[in-house]
Structure formats: structure tokens, C-alpha cells
Enzyme design. Sequence first.
Site, PDB file in Angstrom:
ATOM      1  N   GLY A 125      52.759   1.153  -7.662  1.00 42.04           N
ATOM      2  CA  GLY A 125      51.864   0.294  -8.426  1.00 42.04           C
ATOM      3  C   GLY A 125      50.391   0.613  -8.222  1.00 42.04           C
ATOM      4  O   GLY A 125      49.780   0.142  -7.255  1.00 42.04           O
ATOM      5  N   SER A 159      56.344   1.472 -13.520  1.00 38.13           N
ATOM      6  CA  SER A 159      57.692   1.808 -13.993  1.00 38.13           C
ATOM      7  C   SER A 159      58.755   1.517 -12.940  1.00 38.13           C
ATOM      8  O   SER A 159      58.483   1.547 -11.736  1.00 38.13           O
ATOM      9  CB  SER A 159      57.727   3.284 -14.393  1.00 38.13           C
ATOM     10  OG  SER A 159      56.735   3.520 -15.379  1.00 38.13           O
ATOM     11  N   GLU A 247      53.760  14.916  -6.853  1.00 36.09           N
ATOM     12  CA  GLU A 247      54.169  14.257  -8.105  1.00 36.09           C
ATOM     13  C   GLU A 247      53.872  15.140  -9.314  1.00 36.09           C
ATOM     14  O   GLU A 247      54.710  15.312 -10.194  1.00 36.09           O
ATOM     15  CB  GLU A 247      53.419  12.920  -8.235  1.00 36.09           C
ATOM     16  CG  GLU A 247      53.822  12.139  -9.454  1.00 36.09           C
ATOM     17  CD  GLU A 247      53.005  10.847  -9.624  1.00 36.09           C
ATOM     18  OE1 GLU A 247      51.765  10.905  -9.511  1.00 36.09           O
ATOM     19  OE2 GLU A 247      53.610   9.801  -9.880  1.00 36.09           O
TER      20      GLU A 247
HETATM   21  C1  LIG Z   1      55.270   5.116 -19.798  1.00 32.69           C
HETATM   22  C2  LIG Z   1      54.244   5.074 -18.696  1.00 32.69           C
HETATM   23  C3  LIG Z   1      54.655   4.950 -17.375  1.00 32.69           C
HETATM   24  C4  LIG Z   1      53.710   4.840 -16.360  1.00 32.69           C
HETATM   25  N1  LIG Z   1      54.140   4.622 -15.073  1.00 32.69           N
HETATM   26  C5  LIG Z   1      53.208   4.329 -14.115  1.00 32.69           C
HETATM   27  C6  LIG Z   1      53.621   3.904 -12.797  1.00 32.69           C
HETATM   28  O1  LIG Z   1      54.816   3.833 -12.489  1.00 32.69           O
HETATM   29  N2  LIG Z   1      52.661   3.552 -11.913  1.00 32.69           N
HETATM   30  C7  LIG Z   1      51.327   3.583 -12.209  1.00 32.69           C
HETATM   31  O2  LIG Z   1      50.517   3.233 -11.356  1.00 32.69           O
HETATM   32  N3  LIG Z   1      50.905   4.004 -13.447  1.00 32.69           N
HETATM   33  C8  LIG Z   1      51.811   4.371 -14.392  1.00 32.69           C
HETATM   34  N4  LIG Z   1      51.388   4.757 -15.650  1.00 32.69           N
HETATM   35  C9  LIG Z   1      49.966   4.801 -15.961  1.00 32.69           C
HETATM   36  C10 LIG Z   1      49.448   6.214 -16.180  1.00 32.69           C
HETATM   37  O3  LIG Z   1      49.293   6.859 -14.942  1.00 32.69           O
HETATM   38  C11 LIG Z   1      48.146   6.091 -16.962  1.00 32.69           C
HETATM   39  O4  LIG Z   1      48.481   5.627 -18.280  1.00 32.69           O
HETATM   40  C12 LIG Z   1      47.420   7.391 -17.058  1.00 32.69           C
HETATM   41  O5  LIG Z   1      46.957   7.775 -15.787  1.00 32.69           O
HETATM   42  C13 LIG Z   1      46.231   7.294 -17.996  1.00 32.69           C
HETATM   43  O6  LIG Z   1      45.453   6.167 -17.672  1.00 32.69           O
HETATM   44  P1  LIG Z   1      45.088   5.059 -18.763  1.00 32.69           P
HETATM   45  O7  LIG Z   1      46.297   4.777 -19.578  1.00 32.69           O
HETATM   46  O8  LIG Z   1      44.456   3.925 -18.062  1.00 32.69           O
HETATM   47  O9  LIG Z   1      44.063   5.779 -19.697  1.00 32.69           O
HETATM   48  P2  LIG Z   1      42.461   5.637 -19.649  1.00 32.69           P
HETATM   49  O10 LIG Z   1      41.953   5.907 -18.278  1.00 32.69           O
HETATM   50  O11 LIG Z   1      42.107   4.365 -20.316  1.00 32.69           O
HETATM   51  O12 LIG Z   1      42.051   6.858 -20.579  1.00 32.69           O
HETATM   52  C14 LIG Z   1      42.306   6.856 -22.002  1.00 32.69           C
HETATM   53  C15 LIG Z   1      41.998   8.243 -22.542  1.00 32.69           C
HETATM   54  O13 LIG Z   1      40.638   8.574 -22.277  1.00 32.69           O
HETATM   55  C16 LIG Z   1      40.566   9.805 -21.559  1.00 32.69           C
HETATM   56  N5  LIG Z   1      39.468   9.712 -20.569  1.00 32.69           N
HETATM   57  C17 LIG Z   1      39.185   8.675 -19.722  1.00 32.69           C
HETATM   58  N6  LIG Z   1      38.121   8.983 -18.965  1.00 32.69           N
HETATM   59  C18 LIG Z   1      37.726  10.231 -19.319  1.00 32.69           C
HETATM   60  C19 LIG Z   1      36.677  11.099 -18.893  1.00 32.69           C
HETATM   61  N7  LIG Z   1      35.822  10.752 -17.911  1.00 32.69           N
HETATM   62  N8  LIG Z   1      36.565  12.308 -19.492  1.00 32.69           N
HETATM   63  C20 LIG Z   1      37.419  12.672 -20.486  1.00 32.69           C
HETATM   64  N9  LIG Z   1      38.419  11.890 -20.932  1.00 32.69           N
HETATM   65  C21 LIG Z   1      38.577  10.688 -20.353  1.00 32.69           C
HETATM   66  C22 LIG Z   1      41.898   9.965 -20.866  1.00 32.69           C
HETATM   67  O14 LIG Z   1      42.177  11.320 -20.652  1.00 32.69           O
HETATM   68  C23 LIG Z   1      42.862   9.325 -21.872  1.00 32.69           C
HETATM   69  O15 LIG Z   1      43.286  10.269 -22.800  1.00 32.69           O
HETATM   70  C24 LIG Z   1      52.328   4.923 -16.677  1.00 32.69           C
HETATM   71  C25 LIG Z   1      51.924   5.088 -18.009  1.00 32.69           C
HETATM   72  C26 LIG Z   1      52.865   5.155 -19.007  1.00 32.69           C
HETATM   73  C27 LIG Z   1      52.387   5.284 -20.438  1.00 32.69           C
END
Ligand SMILES: Cc1cc2nc3c(=O)[nH]c(=O)nc-3n(C[C@H](O)[C@H](O)[C@H](O)COP(=O)(O)OP(=O)(O)OC[C@H]3O[C@@H](n4cnc5c(N)ncnc54)[C@H](O)[C@@H]3O)c2cc1C
Length: 389
Positions: A125, A159, A247
Site C-alpha cells: 500500500g 491490489s 519489482e
Molecule cells: C491496476 C493498477 C494496480 C495498481 N496496484 C498498486 C498497488 O498494489 N500498490 C500501490 O501502491 N500502487 C498501485 N498502483 C498505482 C500505480 O503504481 C500508479 O498508478 C502509477 O505509479 C502511476 O501513478 P498515478 O496513477 O498516481 O499517476 P500520476 O502520478 O497522477 O501521473 C499521471 C501521468 O502523468 C505523468 N507524470 C506525472 N508526473 C510527471 C513528471 N514530473 N514528468 C512527466 N510525466 C509525469 C505520469 O507519467 C502519468 O502518465 C496500481 C495502479 C493500477 C492502475
Amino acid sequence: MRSPSAFTGDYPEIREAVAQLCADFPGDYWRALDQERAYPTEFVQALTEAGYLSVLIPEQYGGAGLPLGAACAILEEIQRAGCNGGACHAQMYTMGTLLRHGSEQQKQRYLPAIASGELRLQAFGVTEPGSGTDTTRIRTRAERDGDHYVINGSKVWISRTEHSDLMVLLVRTAPRDAGAKPSDGMSVLLVDLREAVGQGLTIKPTRTMMNHATTELFFDDLRVPAENLVGEEGRGFRYILDGMNAERILIAAECIGDARYFVDRASSYAGDREVFGRPIGENQGVQFPIARAHVQTEAAAAIVQEAARRFDAGDDCGAQANMSKLLASEAAWAAGDTCIQTYGGFGFAEEYDIERKFRETRLYQVAPISTNLILSYVATHELGLPRSY
Ligand SMILES: Cc1cc2nc3c(=O)[nH]c(=O)nc-3n(C[C@H](O)[C@H](O)[C@H](O)COP(=O)(O)OP(=O)(O)OC[C@H]3O[C@@H](n4cnc5c(N)ncnc54)[C@H](O)[C@@H]3O)c2cc1C
């Protein structure tokens, strides 16, 4: 369906045994689950009983003590067989936080039970709705109250929490601006989900475009014993970072499995399907994209292998782990796209499984870390360019 080079990579015996196990879980098994967004309990059970999910746990704690390269071979073969390791891959590596930073007492208490499958530690988490990729901005906090921590806040995209007994949870134990660095003041707690649910923790499933048991978590005065703190209070961010290379390399290996699945399926179909009185694969317009997907896949696979080799040798592998995850996830997506094109209309029919795998593999350009953030890592750490954030 397999190419002549089947099972000739690293760990051929493991690969062959995993492929045999996966043969008991064909496309119709996964399609039925996909319809319901249901968890592949029998598949995970079979992998657990065969010992594949505990290969990274050292022998002294009841695991097989194999290198990361062996775990990569297992996950790659699962994906290549058309199955989905996303349901349980975290059981392989989440325990690493405990193994590297837990006390001997915690390791003795949990690792043998994780190795046997009696305990499932496959929830991790970190992500929160308000923090995005900027983990230092997490707001879920844990306050010490006697011999407990009291947790309040929320997480998103966590997840397998409904299919896990334990969760590694990153919380704030001090405000972001209280330490020398924003990454100070975060801590890792081991949460026993069997006790927590309904006692301060609420789990809400999130339905996604693919079958991935992911959830939102809400913490409302959840009490966790202070003895469940992993390592030192305030150093949790470093502990989480320590596990990220493993990972990324393992997920890259899954993507290689997906890519090879698509190349296998596309090649096979292109050889069989006749249009205009001859196999479509005789047309270079059909065969070249498949050949290109194969080339892209093998190039990515070489970097995944190198990343795993460096990890197992104890060498610095941050760049290779990141690059392999980027290249493998893009190779899988490109191979999936080519596979759909090769199948024509049938690529969209559920019964062929291509569209399902296509949806499943798309995730890995976003999670566990998005492509942009990998490029940012390479730009700043490898090329010395200024940080953008
Ligand atoms: C199906 C699924 C399962 C998951 N499972 C887990 C889990 O078990 N545990 C857990 O902790 N997390 C989990 N995650 C979360 C996952 O790690 C994040 O969704 C991922 O790291 C992207 O973060 P965010 O969604 O907050 O995107 P954001 O940080 O909001 O970013 C959105 C977009 O903007 C881009 N972006 C943001 N900042 C920058 C920057 N400075 N420069 C350029 N581009 C940028 C990103 O590349 C992305 O494309 C899961 C996500 C999904 C969809």
C-alpha cells in the site's frame, strides 16, 4: 504454438514445469474470470503448492532461495502461456521489505508461513489519490498511542488486498516538512488484514478495464501493534525504494512473456489463415510487423536478463531495471497491437483471448511506475540532466 527455441532460455526445467502447470488453466478459465472480474483462486493455489511463489525466500526461512532470474523465468512463462501472474506476482517480492529490513523475530514469525503459502503477503500500500507518483506527498498518517499506531487516511489502487492476509503499508509518521528531506518521516507497517478489516479498515474494489483485483482503502482509527513497524520509524521510503528494482525486473519479465505470447499467436495464425487462396503470412505486409515485434521483444529480453544478472550479482542495477521495464512493456504492447492486426476481426473476439491479453498488458506502461517517470530517472541519473521535479 511455441517457437523452436522453447525452454532454451535460463532455467529450462523450471520453464517447462511452469508451462505444464499453466496448461491446466487455458483461455476459457481466464475468460470466465474476466467476465466476472473474479480472482483466479485455483491458479494461485496451484502455483503456491508447486512452490513457485516462494522461490525468492531464502532456504533458512522455508523458501527455495533462488535468484531473481529464476523468478523472472517463472513469471515470463506464466504470461507466455496466456495466464496472468498479476494475480499473485507480489507474493514473490513484497516479502523482500521484511526480509531486508525486518527484525529477526519478524522474519521468523512471518517468512516460513509466507513460504508455505499459509500466509499471503501480496498487498503493498503506497499510492494515494492525492499524491500520484510523488510518494513523498502521501498523507495517510500513523500516530503512536502506547503500544499501537493509529492509522487514518486513504489509499488508492492497492491490489489484491481482498486476497491477502498481510499488507506492507507506507504511512507518514512525521510531517513532510519536519525532516531534512521530504522523503524522511515515512514508515513501513505490516498490517494484518484479517484483523484490520471492519476494525478501522474498509476495502472498496475498483473495477478496471482488465481483471485486476485492485481496491481503495479507507483507514479510520485503525490500530496496528507497534511491533509491526518494519525497520526504523521514519526510514520507510528508503525501504520501499530498495524493493523497486526487483519489482520492475520481474514485471519486465512478465511483459516479455506477454510479448512472446503475442508473437507466437500471430505467427501461428498468419501461417494458418488463408485469404486470397494463400496464408496471410506469405504477405510481407503481414509477416514484417510480426518479425519486428519479435526483434523488439528479443532486444528487450536481453536487457531484462542483464538487469536480473546484475541484481543477482549484487551490482547496481537501477538503470537496467528501469530500462528493461520500459522496453519490455512497450515491446508487449507493440506485439499485442501486431497480433490484433494479424487476426483481423477475430482479434477483437473474446474467444481468441488476444483482446484480453492486450488489455492486461497495457497496465505495465503505467504501473508500477509510468514510462515518463522511467525516462525522467534515466535522464537525470544516467545522463546527468537537470531534474524536472
Ligand atoms: C491496476 C493498477 C494496480 C495498481 N496496484 C498498486 C498497488 O498494489 N500498490 C500501490 O501502491 N500502487 C498501485 N498502483 C498505482 C500505480 O503504481 C500508479 O498508478 C502509477 O505509479 C502511476 O501513478 P498515478 O496513477 O498516481 O499517476 P500520476 O502520478 O497522477 O501521473 C499521471 C501521468 O502523468 C505523468 N507524470 C506525472 N508526473 C510527471 C513528471 N514530473 N514528468 C512527466 N510525466 C509525469 C505520469 O507519467 C502519468 O502518465 C496500481 C495502479 C493500477 C492502475
